[in-house]
Design a protein around this motif. Structure first.
Motif, PDB file in Angstrom:
ATOM      1  N   MET A   1      26.866  30.049 -59.716  1.00  0.00           N
ATOM      2  CA  MET A   1      25.637  28.888 -59.700  1.00  0.00           C
ATOM      3  C   MET A   1      26.194  28.761 -58.358  1.00  0.00           C
ATOM      4  O   MET A   1      24.431  29.009 -57.862  1.00  0.00           O
ATOM      5  CB  MET A   1      27.236  27.702 -60.191  1.00  0.00           C
ATOM      6  N   THR A   2      27.164  29.079 -57.515  1.00  0.00           N
ATOM      7  CA  THR A   2      26.663  28.824 -56.074  1.00  0.00           C
ATOM      8  C   THR A   2      25.885  29.991 -55.777  1.00  0.00           C
ATOM      9  O   THR A   2      24.687  30.408 -54.460  1.00  0.00           O
ATOM     10  CB  THR A   2      27.825  29.286 -54.992  1.00  0.00           C
ATOM     11  N   ILE A   3      25.774  31.188 -56.293  1.00  0.00           N
ATOM     12  CA  ILE A   3      25.431  32.596 -55.484  1.00  0.00           C
ATOM     13  C   ILE A   3      23.783  32.501 -55.994  1.00  0.00           C
ATOM     14  O   ILE A   3      22.866  32.844 -56.088  1.00  0.00           O
ATOM     15  CB  ILE A   3      25.598  33.660 -56.824  1.00  0.00           C
ATOM     16  N   GLY A   4      23.632  31.285 -57.807  1.00  0.00           N
ATOM     17  CA  GLY A   4      22.120  31.384 -57.446  1.00  0.00           C
ATOM     18  C   GLY A   4      21.395  30.565 -57.178  1.00  0.00           C
ATOM     19  O   GLY A   4      20.207  30.313 -56.315  1.00  0.00           O
ATOM     20  N   ILE A   5      22.601  29.621 -56.672  1.00  0.00           N
ATOM     21  CA  ILE A   5      21.886  28.556 -55.111  1.00  0.00           C
ATOM     22  C   ILE A   5      21.278  28.966 -54.249  1.00  0.00           C
ATOM     23  O   ILE A   5      20.087  29.122 -53.675  1.00  0.00           O
ATOM     24  CB  ILE A   5      22.214  27.028 -55.171  1.00  0.00           C
ATOM     25  N   GLY A   7      20.484  32.244 -53.855  1.00  0.00           N
ATOM     26  CA  GLY A   7      19.502  33.080 -54.231  1.00  0.00           C
ATOM     27  C   GLY A   7      18.325  32.941 -53.999  1.00  0.00           C
ATOM     28  O   GLY A   7      16.982  33.212 -53.512  1.00  0.00           O
ATOM     29  N   LEU A   8      18.846  31.621 -54.549  1.00  0.00           N
ATOM     30  CA  LEU A   8      17.293  30.512 -54.536  1.00  0.00           C
ATOM     31  C   LEU A   8      16.616  29.963 -53.549  1.00  0.00           C
ATOM     32  O   LEU A   8      15.816  30.484 -53.950  1.00  0.00           O
ATOM     33  CB  LEU A   8      17.167  29.667 -55.930  1.00  0.00           C
TER      34      LEU A   8
END
Length: 115
Positions: A1-5, A7-8
């Motif tokens: 989840m943190t990696i996605g945020i 990355g976004l």
């Protein structure tokens, strides 16, 4: 989840950086003054400038909208390449035609890079 945020967020910042560096109308070259025309009611003045990008690029016209009755910063509303003159005609108090391109000021803009 943190990696996605993260990355976004990175992609968003990268996208904004590209927009700021290449498409932001507030970063256009000033150019040399050509002409100006005021709206029939005197509320706006459109000033045209020609920018010379050097030997490898064509001339461009920058149109700057000035707010005569308000203490507002001028706004770039027109940017077109392969032009070295500006034909400005006001149709009414808020519609101006610049080199054949009709703009409803102050909300419309014309930028050849977005066409």
């Amino acid at each position: 989840m943190t990696i996605g945020i993260v990355g976004l967020l990175f992609v968003g910042l990268l996208g904004y950086g590209v927009y700021w560096a290449f498409f932001d109308m507030n970063r256009l070259p000033t150019g040399e003054y050509l002409t100006e025309e005021s709206s029939p009611d005197g509320k706006y003045t459109l000033k045209a400038y020609v920018a010379n990008g050097g030997a490898t690029t064509s001339y461009t016209i920058r149109g700057e909208l000035n707010f005569n009755q308000k203490n507002k910063k001028p706004k770039n509303v027109y940017w077109n390449n392969k032009e070295d003159g500006a034909d400005i005609k006001w149709l009414d108090n808020e519609t101006v035609i610049i080199n054949g391109h009709s703009l409803d000021v102050p909300k419309d803009k014309f930028d050849f890079r977005n066409q």
